[in-house]
Write a protein that holds these residues in place. Structure first.
Motif, mmCIF file in Angstrom:
data_model
loop_
_atom_site.group_PDB
_atom_site.id
_atom_site.type_symbol
_atom_site.label_atom_id
_atom_site.label_comp_id
_atom_site.label_asym_id
_atom_site.label_seq_id
_atom_site.Cartn_x
_atom_site.Cartn_y
_atom_site.Cartn_z
ATOM 1 N N HIS A 156 0.859 -1.193 0.000
ATOM 2 C CA HIS A 156 0.000 0.000 0.000
ATOM 3 C C HIS A 156 0.895 1.243 0.000
ATOM 4 N N HIS A 157 1.649 1.390 -1.070
ATOM 5 C CA HIS A 157 2.671 2.437 -1.147
ATOM 6 C C HIS A 157 2.082 3.834 -1.305
ATOM 7 N N HIS A 158 0.775 3.918 -1.577
ATOM 8 C CA HIS A 158 0.171 5.243 -1.700
ATOM 9 C C HIS A 158 0.145 5.982 -0.369
ATOM 10 N N ASP A 159 0.293 5.238 0.737
ATOM 11 C CA ASP A 159 0.322 5.835 2.066
ATOM 12 C C ASP A 159 1.755 6.286 2.366
ATOM 13 N N ALA A 160 1.923 7.571 2.690
ATOM 14 C CA ALA A 160 3.267 8.109 2.943
ATOM 15 C C ALA A 160 3.945 7.401 4.103
ATOM 16 N N GLU A 161 3.184 7.040 5.132
ATOM 17 C CA GLU A 161 3.765 6.346 6.281
ATOM 18 C C GLU A 161 4.284 4.973 5.882
ATOM 19 N N ASN A 162 3.588 4.292 4.975
ATOM 20 C CA ASN A 162 4.054 2.999 4.491
ATOM 21 C C ASN A 162 5.322 3.152 3.664
ATOM 22 N N ARG A 163 5.412 4.212 2.873
ATOM 23 C CA ARG A 163 6.642 4.435 2.101
ATOM 24 C C ARG A 163 7.825 4.675 3.024
ATOM 25 N N ARG A 164 7.597 5.426 4.075
ATOM 26 C CA ARG A 164 8.680 5.658 5.046
ATOM 27 C C ARG A 164 9.068 4.343 5.720
ATOM 28 N N ALA A 165 8.071 3.529 6.068
ATOM 29 C CA ALA A 165 8.365 2.237 6.693
ATOM 30 C C ALA A 165 9.199 1.365 5.758
ATOM 31 N N TYR A 167 11.206 2.338 3.369
ATOM 32 C CA TYR A 167 12.550 2.903 3.219
ATOM 33 C C TYR A 167 13.429 2.550 4.422
ATOM 34 N N VAL A 168 12.896 2.749 5.634
ATOM 35 C CA VAL A 168 13.670 2.438 6.838
ATOM 36 C C VAL A 168 13.982 0.949 6.896
ATOM 37 N N TYR A 169 13.008 0.113 6.544
ATOM 38 C CA TYR A 169 13.218 -1.337 6.560
ATOM 39 C C TYR A 169 14.314 -1.736 5.582
ATOM 40 N N LEU A 170 14.302 -1.162 4.384
ATOM 41 C CA LEU A 170 15.299 -1.515 3.381
ATOM 42 C C LEU A 170 16.697 -1.103 3.831
ATOM 43 N N VAL A 171 16.823 0.068 4.424
ATOM 44 C CA VAL A 171 18.129 0.520 4.915
ATOM 45 C C VAL A 171 18.633 -0.400 6.016
ATOM 46 N N MET A 172 17.776 -0.732 6.973
ATOM 47 C CA MET A 172 18.200 -1.591 8.077
ATOM 48 C C MET A 172 18.503 -3.010 7.605
ATOM 49 N N ALA A 173 17.734 -3.497 6.627
ATOM 50 C CA ALA A 173 17.997 -4.835 6.097
ATOM 51 C C ALA A 173 19.335 -4.878 5.378
ATOM 52 N N SER A 174 19.659 -3.844 4.625
ATOM 53 C CA SER A 174 20.949 -3.795 3.926
ATOM 54 C C SER A 174 22.096 -3.734 4.926
ATOM 55 N N PHE A 175 21.916 -2.941 5.966
ATOM 56 C CA PHE A 175 22.938 -2.851 7.011
ATOM 57 C C PHE A 175 23.144 -4.209 7.684
ATOM 58 N N GLY A 176 22.039 -4.903 7.972
ATOM 59 C CA GLY A 176 22.146 -6.207 8.600
ATOM 60 C C GLY A 176 22.843 -7.220 7.715
ATOM 61 N N PRO A 234 8.483 -1.518 14.342
ATOM 62 C CA PRO A 234 7.138 -0.945 14.567
ATOM 63 C C PRO A 234 6.635 -0.111 13.402
ATOM 64 N N LEU A 235 7.470 0.158 12.405
ATOM 65 C CA LEU A 235 7.015 0.839 11.199
ATOM 66 C C LEU A 235 6.578 -0.157 10.134
ATOM 67 N N ALA A 236 7.371 -1.202 9.922
ATOM 68 C CA ALA A 236 7.130 -2.120 8.808
ATOM 69 C C ALA A 236 6.032 -3.135 9.111
ATOM 70 N N HIS A 237 6.014 -3.696 10.314
ATOM 71 C CA HIS A 237 5.022 -4.739 10.607
ATOM 72 C C HIS A 237 3.587 -4.232 10.490
ATOM 73 N N PRO A 238 3.253 -3.041 11.000
ATOM 74 C CA PRO A 238 1.872 -2.568 10.806
ATOM 75 C C PRO A 238 1.551 -2.222 9.362
ATOM 76 N N ALA A 239 2.570 -1.865 8.557
ATOM 77 C CA ALA A 239 2.301 -1.448 7.183
ATOM 78 C C ALA A 239 1.916 -2.622 6.288
ATOM 79 N N ALA A 240 2.389 -3.820 6.597
ATOM 80 C CA ALA A 240 2.115 -4.984 5.752
ATOM 81 C C ALA A 240 0.696 -5.493 5.984
ATOM 82 N N PRO A 241 0.123 -6.248 5.030
ATOM 83 C CA PRO A 241 -1.150 -6.932 5.278
ATOM 84 C C PRO A 241 -1.037 -7.821 6.514
#
Length: 673
Positions: A156-165, A167-176, A234-241
């Motif tokens: 649901h990328h049309h939601d700005a909060e989901n887009r932020r989630a 982005y943060v998830y992708l950065v942290m996953a790459s770091f990990g 807490p950003l990514a888990h609520p954003a997903a179905p």
């Protein structure tokens, strides 16, 4: 055919389902979800049966299967041992439950084309991580798991909060992933043999093993949700179905725990005692800070996500204890602590799936995640409400459900800490026990608040007043998982005995056999110390409840009397006069808010005669984000702005920069040589 071959066949089937999903959507859109989720459930069921058979010794798991893929000189290696079998059970039990739940829930998904192609691939990636037997295959599967889950977070990328989630998830996953890559590089050494068997047999210097521990805490800890690496969760888990949220929270975090256990307990060699200090400290802070954040949340799915942070902290407390005992050659206590940690990981996957499924049913019925806009749903959604209540009781560690057993076992391991020779651990372990008890008490308050405000009282919105119960697929899966929570809580003996091969593999010892003890009790060390019987506790609860009902009916009047419910001295029927989520959390916020959240309350009270409304504005801050991540983001942004002019250089300038970089690299190589 070896069991690992059958597992890979099922994984290949999941990849095939993912590849065929777009075609299924285009031709049979109305039935696509049922077909794809049903096929995923069948594939996960096959892997689950194989993993259970391997874990219980019904089949010989066999050796390592090498496929001509990946690195040319290594190939792709896959293997099922006791540890992999445990986590395959966990992954695929969660996969079966989420897939069956999604058959009903997925009919309400507004963007199925953004979920269905990635869902089977996500399940396949998690299974491949668990059975990978070399670093290259592990990292490829790990990154694939991360990317497919990110794609569903962005559904649901049309939601700005989901887009932020996302982005943060992708950065942290790459770091990990980078941290894991460095850890495996150190374990492979100068020889560069990335097979786990070679790493396991190699000798590692103390500084190498210690550095690997730190890198695994960064890599696996970021995916699991350890503080301060939890900010994406807490950003990514609520954003997903919701069915994906259940997999990410209940299963994917356990795959991260598997990675940590595999490397630190299996590949890195004998641990030093100070490793446990680091793991125990991080686990204790994670448990307390996670549940404190959960208590303050109004978003139901974000509340559950922060609760996952707390439970990951509890698991790491158990793993830290196991490292402490293993470093001091105390095989029995180490086996107890490790078994308790793995048992709690399994338990969390069960009751957290129930809770996320319940949150998904509420979201489908009302369109709302803010618990302040809900209320009264127990009358309109009774099946979902009672299953959610059972999940709340389990996660609050109340007997006779499964959450109590694993936390009780961790506390029993803590009580063995006086035998540790290091004075630092003698002080730290009891402190960790106190923080674990504190987190358990806060978890009880958190889920009383979550269930009470969501399901009890009067509806606070028209959507809540018009809600309808979940479909039969959703409620059936929730009730089945709740039944498993009850069975595992009453009969934990068989789960503990099934974990014997894992503790024997990793710490060189196992708990005493539990399944043959009288009254199906569990005795962690010896009966003179402590024991617990879930069956007797369950029977006591049943009998005492029945007696209480009989006494009330026999000695109270049988005449039915109807009267208004106790209204706290305020008979106004307006739902706005009910107890709210914020008022429930107010005592805890007053005590811990200034320290943990930097809370501020701004009150505007107009003078007499002024018709403007009074306002009360509460602000809570995430101190981890403000302390660590906001400054880093600011520095990166400032550097990017400074370097922005580089995109406007001429070709001659670009060639000059490339030449200068090449000369600099050659000088570095010359000096290094």
């Amino acid at each position: 055919m070896m069991p690992i071959a059958w597992v890979l066949v099922a994984v290949a089937a999941l990849f095939a389902i993912a590849a065929l999903a777009p075609m299924t959507l285009s031709r049979r859109r109305a039935e696509a979800g049922t077909l794809i989720y049903g096929a995923c459930a069948a594939a996960c069921t096959l892997i689950l049966v194989i993993a259970l058979a391997a874990l219980l010794g019904a089949v010989d798991a066999g050796g390592t299967l090498v496929l001509p893929l990946g690195l040319p000189w290594l190939g792709a290696r896959f293997r099922i041992d006791a540890l992999a079998a445990v986590f395959l059970v966990l992954v695929d039990l969660g996969g079966v439950a989420a897939s069956l739940y999604a058959i009903g829930y997925g009919r309400h998904e507004s963007a199925p084309g953004r979920v269905l192609p990635f869902y089977p691939a996500f399940l396949a990636g998690m299974n491949l991580v668990v059975v990978a037997a070399d670093a290259f295959s592990f990292l490829v599967a790990w990154e694939f798991m991360s990317l497919t889950s990110w794609a569903m977070v962005m559904a649901h990328h049309h939601d700005a909060e989901n887009r932020r989630a996302g982005y943060v998830y992708l950065v942290m996953a790459s770091f990990g992933t980078l941290s894991l890559l460095l850890a495996f590089g150190l374990l492979a050494g100068a020889q560069g043999d990335y097979a786990f068997a070679a790493m396991r047999g190699a000798a590692h210097a103390d500084w190498v093993a210690g550095t690997v521990l730190g890198l695994m805490l960064l890599g696996a800890g970021s995916k699991a949700g350890l503080v301060p690496l939890h900010v994406w969760l807490p950003l990514a888990h609520p954003a997903a179905p919701s069915h994906v949220s259940a997999l990410m929270s209940g299963v994917m975090t356990k795959v991260a725990i598997y990675g940590f256990v595999r490397v630190v307990f299996d590949l890195a060699g004998p641990p030093a005692w100070w490793w446990s200090v680091v793991v125990l400290t991080l686990g204790s802070i994670t448990a307390v800070l996670g549940v404190l954040h959960a208590v303050m949340q109004r978003d139901l799915k974000r509340l559950l996500a922060y609760s996952t942070v707390e439970n990951v902290g509890i698991v790491f407390i158990g793993l830290g204890l196991a490292l402490a005992f293993k470093a001091n050659a105390m095989a029995g206590p180490a086996a107890l602590a490790l078994t308790a940690a793995l048992f709690h990981a399994f338990n969390h996957s069960l009751f957290k799936s129930i809770l996320f499924f319940g949150a998904g049913a509420v979201l489908t019925a009302t369109g709302k995640r803010d618990i302040e806009a809900l209320g009264g749903l127990i009358r309109r959604m009774p099946h979902v409400a009672y299953a959610f209540l059972g999940g709340c009781l389990a996660i609050a560690a109340l007997p006779p459900l499964n959450g109590f057993v694993s936390e009780w076992m961790i506390l029993q391991a803590i009580l063995l800490s006086p035998a540790l020779p290091q004075w630092g651990l003698k002080f730290l372990v009891p402190a960790a026990g106190a923080m674990l008890a504190f987190a358990a008490a806060l978890a009880g308050a958190c889920f009383v608040r979550a269930f009470g405000i969501t399901f009890l009282g009067r509806p606070r919105s028209p959507e809540a007043a018009g809600a309808q119960d979940g479909d039969r697929w959703s409620t059936g899966v929730m009730k089945t998982l709740l039944g498993l929570c009850l069975v595992v809580g009453i009969l934990p003996n068989f789960v503990i005995d099934a974990l014997h091969p894992v503790s024997d593999l990793l710490v060189g010892g196992a708990m005493p056999a539990q399944s043959l003890l009288p009254h199906l009790s569990i005795v962690p060390i010896s009966e003179s110390r402590s024991s617990y019987s879930g069956l007797l506790v369950f029977l006591f609860i049943l009998i005492s409840t029945r007696l209480a009902i009989r006494v009330i009916h026999d000695f109270a009047s049988r005449r039915v009397r109807r009267a208004p419910a106790w209204d706290c001295g305020w008979p106004d029927p307006n739902p706005a006069t009910q107890y709210t989520a914020d008022s429930f959390a107010q005592p805890l916020r007053r005590v811990f808010g200034p320290m943990a959240f930097r809370s501020r309350i701004e009150a505007t009270m107009p003078p007499p005669g002024d018709p403007s409304p009074a306002r009360l504005v509460l602000s809570l801050r995430d101190l981890v984000w403000d302390t660590f991540y906001a400054p880093i983001a600011g520095i990166v942004l400032a550097i990017a702005e400074k370097l922005n002019h580089l995109q406007f250089l001429t070709i001659r300038s670009y060639l000059s920069l490339v030449f200068a970089a090449l000369v600099g690299l050659l000088l570095m190589v010359a000096v290094w040589a």
